[in-house]
Design a protein around this motif. Sequence first.
Motif, short mmCIF file in Angstrom:
data_model
loop_
_atom_site.label_atom_id
_atom_site.label_comp_id
_atom_site.label_asym_id
_atom_site.label_seq_id
_atom_site.Cartn_x
_atom_site.Cartn_y
_atom_site.Cartn_z
N ALA A 495 0.82 -1.03 -0.04
CA ALA A 495 -0.01 -0.01 0.05
C ALA A 495 0.88 1.09 0.06
CB ALA A 495 -0.83 -0.09 1.32
N PHE A 496 0.40 2.20 -0.86
CA PHE A 496 1.04 3.44 -1.12
C PHE A 496 0.86 4.55 0.10
CE2 PHE A 496 1.65 7.59 -3.45
CZ PHE A 496 2.83 7.60 -3.56
N GLU A 497 -0.42 4.50 0.52
CA GLU A 497 -0.84 5.59 1.52
C GLU A 497 -1.78 5.04 2.59
OE1 GLU A 497 -2.76 8.51 -0.72
OE2 GLU A 497 -4.43 7.51 -1.02
N THR A 498 -1.78 5.74 3.68
CA THR A 498 -2.70 5.40 4.82
C THR A 498 -4.16 5.71 4.34
OG1 THR A 498 -0.73 5.56 6.22
CG2 THR A 498 -3.05 5.44 7.25
N GLY A 499 -5.01 4.85 4.67
CA GLY A 499 -6.43 5.30 4.40
C GLY A 499 -7.18 4.11 4.46
N GLU A 500 -8.59 4.07 3.68
CA GLU A 500 -9.45 3.03 3.67
C GLU A 500 -9.37 2.43 2.31
OE1 GLU A 500 -13.97 2.59 4.71
OE2 GLU A 500 -12.81 3.21 6.42
N SER A 501 -9.44 1.20 2.01
CA SER A 501 -9.19 0.78 0.85
C SER A 501 -10.67 0.72 0.09
CB SER A 501 -8.81 -0.88 0.67
OG SER A 501 -9.90 -1.60 1.57
N VAL A 502 -10.59 1.14 -1.05
CA VAL A 502 -11.92 1.35 -2.12
C VAL A 502 -12.10 0.44 -3.16
CG1 VAL A 502 -12.78 3.34 -3.32
CG2 VAL A 502 -11.54 3.78 -1.43
#
Length: 607
Positions: A495-502
């Motif tokens: 994963a390239f950035e932090t967040g929630e998968s879409v």
Amino acid sequence: MKIQREDIRNIAIIAHVDHGKTTLVDELLKQSGVFRENQDVADRVMDSNDIERERGITILSKNTAVYYKNTKINIIDTPGHADFGGEVERVLKMVNGVILVVDAFEGAMPQTKFVLRKALELNLPVIVCINKIDRPEARPDEVIDEVLELFMDLDASDEQLDCPFVYASAKAGHAVLDLTEDPKNMIPLFETILDYIPAPEGDPDADTQVLISTIDYNEYVGRIGVGKVDNGKIAVNQDMVVVNEHEPDKKKKVKISKLYEFDGLNKVEVKEAGIGSIVAISGISDIAIGDTLCSPENPVAIPFQKISEPTIAMQFIVNDSPFAGQEGKYVTSRHLRDRLFRELNTDVSLRVEESENTDSFKVSGRGELHLSVLIENMRREGYEFAVSKAEVLYKKDEKGKLLEPIEIAYIDVPDEFTGTVIDKLSQRKGELSAMNASSGGYTRLEFSIPSRGLIGYRGEFMTDTKGNGILNTAFDGYAPYKGDFQYRKQGSLIAFETGESVTYGLFSAQERGTLFIGPGEKVYAGMVVGQNGKTEDIELNVCKTKHLTNTRSSGADDALKLTTPRTLSLEEALDFIDTDELLEVTPKNLRIRKKILDSKMRKRNAK
């Protein structure tokens, strides 16, 4: 003067994993009247720990006792897995004979050989119990030949070869001495134990000696030492001295505060116990396996073999990911340290070392299963931490040459998959030493392979054989280093950035390989979200949403179809991680991540 104590028999039940030891003990308990007529009894009542129940394996040896014809039979149920072989070796010091349980279809297996060798070396008489004779594919006559061949391979004496055979179905609760007889109950097995296993002997008037062979642990009373009274007698409030054959300087004065004997599944408090009794002693804080409790007048240690050394190690590290501390109850280095050192109270094959970095501990054990059981237990207790890939422990010989642990792998596999298995293990520096056709379209392969060649292989093996292969291993000693090889052919999707998968981000990512996550899951930069189809690692943005324009509606995403993500079990995740990755373990999740989360730092480090 040594005398025999006729009202006691001490036996251990040994066998390969899954051949029915624990079920057999259940039946002996039921038929000797330990349970009330109407009592509801769980299957495999001896496997008390959750993981033992789920996996159907015994991890810790257990003590129990039954009565038959006024004779107390102390029974010890032992583990069948090679990773817990250390338990079996020590338990045999407490008994005067063993029951070897062999599956009437599978026959003698690698672990059968390992535990039997230990029993024969100690000159213990053996009763062979051919179990599961009611299986439709049972082949008891051939299995007897296999067992006798095994005895000869292990240089058994003539008396040992002349052992009694009992045919049983532990599940149905009956045993017979001859296959033509009509089976009724377990009495033939009870009778064989009384006739064939010698009564324990010792000198009741000599100075007391009790060798501690296993340790139990209880939060209220601390460590409990379990052992057999070899000479003299032991009583509550008696003054004793603790000595140890491997530690000549050890001499500690103690007082016996509580003494127990086993009765059925319970420990019963007693005031004193004589020769041949198996007792549990509480109230001695640092009692250890191999200690001898003696009379102060004549402190002589009883010899006992050293515990087998660990062959594999992992780092247990305080979790420092962006999600650290969100899911676990115990997260600090002090929590982790206390828990790992507490495990040493009961698990003697384990080693825990502190490192220069206070947040990391090196934990060494007998194999991947040994360490994964510890990780699973800690996770269920609410601990959160990270672990590194398992590494083998090397040694140096006198000339300074590098030695590595070697295992023998015994593989039963359907004929059509033999080529694949031989090819894969050869790439991992395995050498094929034997290949025989076994029954029912299966081939038995025997490999000599470095322990590191087996790390991460089990999952691949199950895939290659479509779940039909059986893989068993036994430690074989140390040998010169066999050269380098690559653990894993495929890279990771990161994963390239932090967040929630879409869904939108995952849809473009799934073309690159196999995903481990679905939509709506929290991810952070540097977390591994899947396996690449090619060898290199790729960074992806799985949190990327589609930009809205006045010609497209935001609902068009709903039509995107995602393949089901692959959910890794703890073992699969431990197998999958590479040397530059960690497995983040929390009570709720298992996440694979790169050791260095920042992508620029990772690239700089790789150069």
